[in-house]
Design an enzyme around this catalytic site. Structure first.
Site, PDB file in Angstrom:
ATOM      1  N   TRP A  21      25.994 -50.105  76.108  1.00 29.48           N
ATOM      2  CA  TRP A  21      24.558 -50.284  75.897  1.00 29.48           C
ATOM      3  C   TRP A  21      23.962 -50.445  77.391  1.00 29.48           C
ATOM      4  CZ3 TRP A  21      22.053 -55.512  76.440  1.00 29.48           C
ATOM      5  CH2 TRP A  21      20.542 -55.465  76.148  1.00 29.48           C
ATOM      6  N   TYR A  54      21.986 -46.052  71.441  1.00 31.86           N
ATOM      7  CA  TYR A  54      21.945 -46.581  72.833  1.00 31.86           C
ATOM      8  C   TYR A  54      21.439 -45.273  73.625  1.00 31.86           C
ATOM      9  CZ  TYR A  54      24.326 -50.802  71.724  1.00 31.86           C
ATOM     10  OH  TYR A  54      24.857 -51.890  71.287  1.00 31.86           O
ATOM     11  N   LYS A 215      24.928 -64.162  90.382  1.00 29.43           N
ATOM     12  CA  LYS A 215      24.388 -63.305  91.172  1.00 29.43           C
ATOM     13  C   LYS A 215      22.833 -63.512  91.318  1.00 29.43           C
ATOM     14  CE  LYS A 215      24.463 -58.762  88.829  1.00 29.43           C
ATOM     15  NZ  LYS A 215      25.302 -57.638  88.677  1.00 29.43           N
TER      16      LYS A 215
END
Ligand code: NDP
Length: 316
Positions: A21, A54, A215
């Site tokens: 995805w 997708y 992150k």
């Protein structure tokens, strides 16, 4: 790699699956997509998840090409049906017409004669459940899918679906919900009902789309090239997690991960796999190194102390 049964079925799936995805056919070039699939295979992943919708059907095509040449019996390929794939009123949902047509397109794009698991991407409130389940029964009888699953159905919808499937002579074996340390909704009702029904969870976004890697830092811009900067779509989906409170708490998980000898991403994947009702955690990746890192969560047993500290940092 370790393998688990998909719910109470005989099908074994890799504890970590690879899903495409937002990446294949969209965020990443074909070469990077193929490299991620190769990395997944090299790490022992055998279970691959995609959907007709997708990247406007391109994700299935990319996955189909990337898996060419593999021994089909050594793979578990999952896809889905429900969200609109065209402009017409019948290009969507779980009507008999759309299910029987959509499976053809998926098989063609995936270059395979069958999928191992065909999933209702959501519950369709506009189609009688009997019609949907009869269509799934026919897909199974035609050999186009070996097992049937669903995604983001409530406990009550799962109960009804499992009951009808049994009456029609096939198994509804899995549920595909969002599940991570930051999104624990299924623990209240879906997991207890699934345990009773023999349904296994194939959980998506186990690292909260990258947020649980640490992150994204509070008060800072997202790193260049990350999903949060992907204007093709990814950026909008990840927003729900990008607030300073969540990002601060995620940073506080660092010592828990370090003491367990894990990166934050590995801690996040290991955490969902501690739940015995989880059959597999579907990870996404934009780079092969991410697959190689995250897969090391397989077989990790987190201590009770680590689990308690995670609860106290993030809230149960
Ligand atoms: P994850 O939570 O695993 O997020 C994956 C993303 O996080 C990667 O694409 C990458 O994004 C980033 N990332 C992963 N590992 C690392 C790492 N080690 N270091 C730094 N960044 C990392 O899962 P997804 O949200 O991608 O979902 C996985 C799969 O679940 C999908 O592909 C799909 O198959 C399924 N799914 C199903 C849904 C449904 O409705 N049934 C809905 C959503 C997903 P980047 O590098 O771009 O930052």
């Amino acid at each position: 790699m370790h393998f688990r049964h998909l719910g109470s079925s005989g099908l074994m799936v890799s504890e970590i699956s690879y899903g495409n995805w937002l990446t294949h056919g969209s965020q990443v070039e074909e070469a990077a997509a193929v490299a991620c699939v190769r990395a997944a295979l090299d790490e022992g992943i055998t279970t691959f998840d995609t959907a007709d919708v997708y990247a406007g059907t391109r994700a299935e095509e990319v996955l189909g090409r990337a898996l060419q040449g593999q021994r089909r019996e050594g793979l578990e390929i999952f896809t889905k049906v429900y969200w609109p794939t065209g402009p017409g009123p019948n290009d969507r949902g779980l009507s008999r017409k759309h299910i029987l047509e959509s499976i053809h397109g998926s098989l063609r794009r995936l270059k395979t004669d069958y999928v191992d698991l065909y999933q209702a991407h959501r519950y369709d409130t506009e189609t009688p459940l009997e019609e949907t389940m009869q269509a799934f029964a026919d897909v199974v009888r035609q050999g186009k899918a070996h097992y049937i699953g669903v995604s983001e159905w409530t406990a009550e919808q799962l109960r009804e679906g499992v009951k009808l499937a049994r009456q029609l002579g096939f198994q509804l074996v899995s549920s595909q919900p969002q599940y991570s340390m930051l999104w624990r909704v299924i623990e209240a009702e879906v997991v207890p009902a699934s345990q009773e029904l023999g349904v296994g969870q194939v959980v998506f976004s186990p690292i909260a789309q990258g947020v649980l890697t640490g992150k994204y830092r509070p008060g800072q811009k997202p790193p260049e090239g990350s999903r949060a900067t992907d204007e093709k779509g990814g950026a909008s989906f990840i927003q729900r997690f990008l607030n300073d409170d969540v990002l601060t708490r995620v940073q506080q998980l660092t010592p828990v991960a370090q003491e367990a000898g894990l990166s934050l991403a590995q801690l996040a994947v290991a955490w969902v796999l501690q739940n015995p009702n989880v059959s597999s955690a579907i990870i996404g990746a934009s780079r092969p190194e991410q697959v190689k890192e995250n897969v090391k969560a397989v077989g990790v047993k987190l201590s009770q102390d680590a689990m308690r500290r995670i609860d106290s940092i993030l809230g149960p």
